[in-house]
Enzyme design. Structure first.
Site, PDB file in Angstrom:
ATOM      1  N   ASP A   1     -10.228  -4.641 -12.766  1.00 51.72           N
ATOM      2  CA  ASP A   1      -9.575  -5.865 -13.240  1.00 51.72           C
ATOM      3  C   ASP A   1      -9.649  -5.921 -14.761  1.00 51.72           C
ATOM      4  OD1 ASP A   1      -9.073  -6.516 -10.664  1.00 51.72           O
ATOM      5  OD2 ASP A   1     -10.477  -8.184 -10.533  1.00 51.72           O
TER       6      ASP A   1
ATOM      7  N   THR B   1      -6.594   2.279   1.319  1.00 45.47           N
ATOM      8  CA  THR B   1      -6.953   2.775  -0.018  1.00 45.47           C
ATOM      9  C   THR B   1      -7.798   4.042   0.078  1.00 45.47           C
ATOM     10  OG1 THR B   1      -8.937   1.406  -0.132  1.00 45.47           O
ATOM     11  CG2 THR B   1      -6.909   0.422  -0.919  1.00 45.47           C
TER      12      THR B   1
ATOM     13  N   LEU C   1      -9.310   4.503  -7.183  1.00 44.74           N
ATOM     14  CA  LEU C   1      -9.762   4.622  -8.563  1.00 44.74           C
ATOM     15  C   LEU C   1      -8.697   5.334  -9.394  1.00 44.74           C
ATOM     16  CD1 LEU C   1     -13.448   5.711  -7.865  1.00 44.74           C
ATOM     17  CD2 LEU C   1     -12.641   3.418  -8.432  1.00 44.74           C
TER      18      LEU C   1
ATOM     19  N   GLU D   1      -6.920  -7.753  -0.225  1.00 43.65           N
ATOM     20  CA  GLU D   1      -7.270  -6.979   0.974  1.00 43.65           C
ATOM     21  C   GLU D   1      -7.766  -7.902   2.075  1.00 43.65           C
ATOM     22  OE1 GLU D   1      -8.842  -3.095  -1.571  1.00 43.65           O
ATOM     23  OE2 GLU D   1     -10.210  -4.670  -0.946  1.00 43.65           O
TER      24      GLU D   1
ATOM     25  N   GLU E   1      -2.894   4.048  -0.971  1.00 47.90           N
ATOM     26  CA  GLU E   1      -3.083   3.833  -2.405  1.00 47.90           C
ATOM     27  C   GLU E   1      -4.312   4.615  -2.839  1.00 47.90           C
ATOM     28  OE1 GLU E   1      -3.618  -0.258  -3.305  1.00 47.90           O
ATOM     29  OE2 GLU E   1      -1.698  -0.915  -2.452  1.00 47.90           O
TER      30      GLU E   1
END
Length: 832
Positions: free
Chosen positions: A492, A733, A775, A578, A772
């Site tokens: 973020d 992810t 990292l 999520e 996705e």
């Protein structure tokens, strides 16, 4: 050639070298060995002749060669001696004068020291090396990585220890001042023995891993800036409690994000310093300003500035897509550190020295800060709310454009989190680069905290501009209905809180009712608790109704772009978008901790008591799981040891079912809204790959997040069935991670097995499977892992658009995108 091959014929001459030269020429060995022998011969000749430096003819060729050789040797020996005095080059430890204890040095340093003294004496130099005194410690101690602090709203604490060293860190906040205290009992022993213990430190304002000079107000008495150095040095003092301690105090408006430091012990002149360093990163980290405090401080400064300046001082817009927009703010409105200055941001074209300071981020997100441009809402620009009949007619028109005939895996790129601050022309240049690389589309967060600053009043202006730009370029856009707070999660880069009116309503209802709460009564305002889904506390609406109205408003304003630029929407259902509980907030958790259960708000407690009553387990109604904290290993946890008994199975079943019920409530409404337009919906599931192979087989990290993946229960099968029920795509992810890096204690990571389990569950349920990366990816190893798994994906979203991606990593990313093109998308329901 003449020296390397004695038998070679020199240019311009037919004579061979003398026999003596041939006998002393190439004698085998490497070039370095031959050079060493030549140096030894030269030195022995000088010493055998008993010549002093003054007796040698400085113009003779042998003397010139010897001088050049000796000067090179002196430089080399000086470097070796510097390494020996400073410590081992590999581990930071102390090198014994005769043998390097780490095994990385060269034995016989004492002999080299004596030879260097002889050479210096031969040159007539006066340099002498003082013999090294034995150190009180025979090695340096290395402290392992510090566990992130377990925090309450006013204090942060962290401890680290290794061998004989201990470090205790406390950060406290009081009266607009933040105080960081670093203490050590071992340091006190050195101080009592008459040694100096010094903390070598700097600050890390933006958590970039670099050392920066601390603010002047943070320097304790006796500490000063060093010339051309970013770091400073502060001596530890002995406290009455018998601790070696350093106390750093700073106004909270100037407080950095983190503190970075190392220690060294100085025993006196002529002795070697003992350094205490982090074995992983080289320096220690201490959180000084957590995100939670930063938001509170910025909001406080903003409210104070707003009271002082008033609306007459102008205002700064929350969106930066309008060309030529210059925010206006009085100097007194500037709270916290200055914003990033770039020509790509809204206010980047002006000279920083002439530009008025930007308001704090919290001010930018407040509805009262409006731009001077025509971003103020007018009747003509009021958001349209279409009636049901008109919406149905538009659905027929939109579905006529629907065409899902692609045969390849779709590649998208996630746009920056602070997209609302960008200028559209700057963003458009980057979108063109993505199009050139072969990207199919982009993904973007549609922040609830930005678009509904007042109840039932929606402003999607910047995102409409983005959609039009993508339509001109030829890219698709996938929006994420982001009902969570931005800030406090991995990656973020900005702060976007929940709408202010929502947090005010939550405070009136009670934070331990509206938000998830852990065992220590810490309430997490990242996302509204699923237990509050059906409580009418948001201006007469429930959270689920608010989410529904938000999605309807999106349809009303973007329907003209459906199946032109927009064909898919992701539905946020929890922290970071999520479907999970916020079990590992960064302010309290550190990798690879299992996290903790979020079941201590009033709604969750009542639900658990009701479940126990209905299932004849009333004695469990007040029994809640005790895991020992966010970072306590499962094998040391009371609850995880009994996770396989009746109580453990019952609790984990109830806990995961509450998460699934929350997803059911939101996905059912999303389907009713988007299905008439044939817009595909998806939900994201977190790839919690650590502790997957833990010896307790509890999958603690997954279970704490609500994924009941132990006791022969497959969490991802249950989630996939839910997604299939509402036609949603299963988005997972950590696609880029490979097994083998963190397989040992304490990580027990196996991302490849986890991805395969999730993919198998999606295939068995008959829903699409997308992916996705968790990292940032900059090495080809990560790209290659994505390519290997791409044949199992319906689409892939790459995180994220950065300057590096379209800069020095662009060619590599472009190569990756071209390799993605020929990969066929799997047929729905077909086994790979």
């Amino acid at each position: 050639k003449r020296r390397g091959n004695p038998g070679a014929v020199t240019r311009g001459s037919c004579r061979r070298r003398p026999a003596a030269a041939e006998s002393s020429g190439r004698q085998g060995g490497s070039r370095r060995t031959r050079l060493g022998r030549r140096i030894a011969r030269c030195s022995s000749r000088l010493e055998a002749g008993g010549l002093e430096f003054s007796e040698i003819n400085p113009m003779s060729p042998p003397c010139l060669r010897a001088m050049r050789i000796q000067m090179c040797m002196l430089a080399l020996l000086a470097a070796l001696l510097a390494v020996a005095d400073a410590g081992c080059c590999r581990t930071g430890g102390i090198c014994d004068p005769n043998v390097c204890i780490s095994g990385a040095g060269t034995p016989g340093l004492q002999g080299i020291r004596m030879q260097s003294e002889q050479l210096l004496s031969l040159r007539g130099g006066s340099h002498s090396v003082a013999p090294s005194k034995p150190s009180k410690l025979q090695r340096s101690y290395s402290i392992s990585a510090i566990v992130p602090p377990a925090a309450d709203p006013t204090h942060l604490m962290a401890e680290a220890s290794s061998g004989d060293m201990d470090v205790h860190m406390v950060t406290s906040r009081k009266d607009n001042t933040i105080e960081a205290t670093i203490s050590s009992a071992k340091a006190a022993e050195f101080l009592k023995a008459g040694d100096e213990v010094v903390m070598h430190w700097a600050v890390d304002p933006e958590d970039d891993g670099e050392w920066h000079r601390p603010p002047k107000e943070m320097l304790p008495e006796g500490t000063h800036y060093r010339y051309k150095k970013h770091s400073v040095q502060t001596k530890l003092t002995l406290t009455p409690e018998g601790l070696g301690q350093v106390v750093l105090s700073v106004p909270d408006s100037l407080a950095p994000r983190k503190l970075r430091f190392i220690f060294f012990v100085h025993h006196g002149e002529g002795t070697q310093d003992v350094w205490f360093k982090n074995s992983n990163e080289g320096d220690f980290e201490m959180v000084v300003m957590p995100e939670l405090w930063r938001w509170e401080i910025q909001n406080r400064d903003y409210e104070a500035a707003k009271t002082t300046v008033g609306r007459s001082s102008g205002s700064a817009g929350i969106f930066g897509f309008l060309k030529g927009q210059k925010p206006v703010a009085d100097a007194t409105t500037a709270g916290g550190p200055p914003e990033r200055q770039s020509s790509d941001l809204t206010d980047g074209d002006e000279d920083p020295g002439d530009r008025a300071p930007s308001p704090p981020r919290s001010a930018e997100l407040d509805g009262s800060w409006r731009p001077l441009h025509k971003l103020q809402r007018s009747k003509s620009a009021e958001i349209r709310h279409l009636n049901k009949e008109k919406r149905q007619a538009l659905a027929v028109e939109c579905t006529s454009r629907h065409n899902d005939d692609r045969s390849h895996v779709k590649l998208s790129v996630m746009l920056p989190l602070d997209l609302h601050k960008w200028r559209i022309n700057s963003l458009e240049r980057r979108l063109l680069k993505l199009k050139e690389a072969g990207v199919h589309g982009v993904m973007c967060d549609l922040w609830w905290g930005l678009c509904e600053v007042k109840p039932k009043t929606y402003d999607f202006t910047p995102y409409l501009e983005l959609t039009k730009a993508c339509e001109r370029i030829g890219l698709e856009v996938e929006f994420v209905m982001s009902f969570h707070r931005c800030g406090g999660n991995v990656g973020d880069s900005c702060t976007v809180p929940l709408p202010k009116w929502v947090t005010q309503c939550a405070d009136k209802l009670g934070r331990d009712v509206a938000y998830y709460t852990d065992r220590k009564k810490y309430t997490n305002d990242e996302y509204i608790s699923c237990m509050a889904d059906e409580i009418e506390f948001l201006e007469g609406r429930t959270p689920v109704q608010v989410y529904e109205d938000y999605m309807i408003a999106f349809v009303d304003n973007f329907h003209q772009h459906f199946h032109k630029t927009i064909s898919k929407v992701q539905i946020g259902m929890g922290p970071a978008g999520e479907l999970r509980f916020p079990s590992f907030p960064l302010i309290k958790w550190g990798y690879p901790g299992p996290g903790d259960f979020q079941c201590f708000d009033k709604g969750m407690k009542e639900s658990w008591a009701k479940w126990c009553s209905n299932n004849g387990k009333k004695d469990w109604a007040h029994k809640h799981p005790d895991t020992g904290g966010y970072n306590n290993e499962p094998q040391n946890s009371k609850f995880w040891k009994e996770a396989g008994n009746d109580y453990g199975k019952a609790f984990l079943t109830w806990y995961s079912n509450e998460l699934l019920a929350h997803g059911d409530r939101i996905l059912s409404r999303a389907k009713n809204i988007f299905e008439p337009f044939k817009i595909e919906i998806s939900g994201k599931i977190a790839g919690l790959h650590w502790l997957y192979m833990d010896s307790t087989h509890t999958h603690a990290a997954e279970c704490a997040a609500g994924y009941y993946n132990t006791n022969k229960n497959d969490a991802y099968v249950n989630i996939a069935k839910l997604f299939k029920k509402y036609g949603a795509t299963f988005d997972f992810t950590c696609i880029e991670l490979h097994t083998g890096r963190d397989t040992d204690h304490p990580y027990f990571s196996d991302p490849e097995a986890l991805v395969w389990q999730a993919r198998s569950a999606a295939v068995a349920a008959g829903c699409k499977f997308a992916g996705e990366n968790a990292l940032p990816v900059s090495e080809w190893e990560g790209y290659d892992m994505i390519l290997k798994k791409a044949k199992h994906l319906d689409s892939f979203c790459f995180l994220r658009l950065t300057e590096d991606l379209i800069g020095h990593n662009y060619d590599q990313f472009k190569h990756f995108a071209h390799k993605m093109h020929p990969i066929k998308r799997p047929r729905l329901g077909a086994a790979a």
